[in-house]
Write an enzyme that holds these catalytic residues in place. Structure first.
Site, short mmCIF file in Angstrom:
data_model
loop_
_atom_site.label_atom_id
_atom_site.label_comp_id
_atom_site.label_asym_id
_atom_site.label_seq_id
_atom_site.Cartn_x
_atom_site.Cartn_y
_atom_site.Cartn_z
N VAL A 1 2.10 2.17 -7.00
CA VAL A 1 2.00 1.27 -8.15
C VAL A 1 2.19 1.99 -9.48
CG1 VAL A 1 0.57 -0.43 -6.96
CG2 VAL A 1 -0.52 1.42 -8.25
N THR B 1 -16.10 2.55 0.51
CA THR B 1 -14.70 2.62 0.90
C THR B 1 -14.25 4.08 0.94
OG1 THR B 1 -13.83 2.53 -1.37
CG2 THR B 1 -14.32 0.42 -0.29
N TYR C 1 -11.40 7.66 -14.49
CA TYR C 1 -11.61 6.39 -13.78
C TYR C 1 -12.29 5.38 -14.69
CZ TYR C 1 -13.29 3.24 -10.08
OH TYR C 1 -13.56 2.15 -9.29
N LYS D 1 -10.65 1.88 -16.01
CA LYS D 1 -11.25 0.59 -15.67
C LYS D 1 -11.67 -0.19 -16.92
CE LYS D 1 -10.72 0.97 -11.26
NZ LYS D 1 -9.77 0.11 -10.51
N ASP E 1 0.85 -1.19 0.00
CA ASP E 1 0.00 0.00 0.00
C ASP E 1 0.88 1.24 0.00
OD1 ASP E 1 -3.21 0.35 0.80
OD2 ASP E 1 -2.00 2.13 1.16
N ASN F 1 -5.00 -4.37 -7.19
CA ASN F 1 -6.22 -3.75 -6.70
C ASN F 1 -6.13 -2.25 -6.48
OD1 ASN F 1 -8.84 -3.61 -4.95
ND2 ASN F 1 -7.20 -2.94 -3.57
#
Length: 265
Positions: free
Chosen positions: A70, A200, A165, A169, A43, A96
């Site tokens: 990442v 989240t 986004y 995706k 993370d 993820n």
């Protein structure tokens, strides 16, 4: 003949989860550990990753926390190397980690914001999968699972929200197909999970219902979802274990929508 439930077990396997410090990543990491895997928790926030790793160790599994951005190639290379060094050869990776951009009209949006989302949400998946494949190909087996989104299939119903986004995706979904074809010869399955709206901390916690604006957004989402509500991270644990385990050996190149019926309209 083995019991079908045995095919879902991950005993003796090593997994790596990015974005493991909270939300879906934390749920995925815990699910893999509960199924028997040792887990590297990566993370951007090392403290958060460390908390997830500690929870996994309390289950009797080995776990390590690894800091990573990442979007940075060197970080991802070091992350996979550290996983192998500390836990052993990599069997499972969950790409993820992800972010979302703030709402803005197209003509007021910036290239910097666009690029940041693409770098994390799409390039980060590519880098994570590439480095994992370097470990998996010589062993001729492995599971690569990425986090896509229902917004990889459809656009956001609110204008000006999530264009980068959604583009990223959608890219993850087709990257999943492409990698699945390329890596099938090595007995590596590549799949993705496309969640519905989950409460989240992504997008500044917009789906936590802590403000009047967010509560209105959640109400709109719920009205558009056949089951009438958002999902929870825990509701994705089952599909995560399925895609990480031998139970899904015949499935590759597929994106599983866990969406409460959202895409069925």
């Amino acid at each position: 003949m083995p019991n079908v439930l045995d095919s879902f077990r991950l005993d003796g396997q090593v997994a790596l989860v990015t974005g493991a410090g909270s939300g879906l990543g934390e749920a995925f990491a815990l699910a893999l550990a509960e199924a028997g895997a040792d887990v590297a928790c990566a993370d951007l926030q090392l403290e958060s990753a460390a908390k997830t790793a500690e929870a996994i160790r309390s289950l009797g599994r080995r776990a390590v926390a690894i800091p990573v951005d990442v979007s940075r190639e060197g970080d991802v290379v070091a992350m996979v190397s550290a996983t192998v060094e500390q836990l052993g050869p990599l069997d499972i990776v969950f790409a993820n980690a992800g972010i979302a951009e703030p709402t803005s009209p197209l003509i007021e949006s910036t290239l910097e914001t666009w690029q940041k989302v693409i770098d994390v949400d799409l390039t980060g998946v590519y880098l994570t999968a590439r480095e994992a494949a370097k470990v998996m190909i010589p062993r001729r087996r492995g599971k690569i699972v990425s986090t896509a989104s229902i917004y990889g299939f459809v656009a956001n119903f609110r204008a000006g929200r999530g264009r980068a986004y959604a583009a990223a995706k959608a890219g993850v979904i087709n990257l999943t197909r492409s990698l699945a074809i390329e890596l099938a010869q090595y007995n590596i399955q590549v799949n993705a999970i496309a969640p519905t709206f989950i409460g989240t901390n992504i997008a500044g916690g917009m789906l936590r219902g802590e403000t009047e604006e967010s509560r209105q957004y959640i109400a709109e989402i719920s009205a558009r979802t056949p089951i009438g509500r958002l999902g929870t991270p825990e509701e994705l644990k089952g599909v995560a274990v399925f895609l990480a385990s031998a139970a899904s050996n015949l499935i590759t190149g597929y994106t599983v929508a866990v969406d409460g019926g959202y895409l069925a309209w």
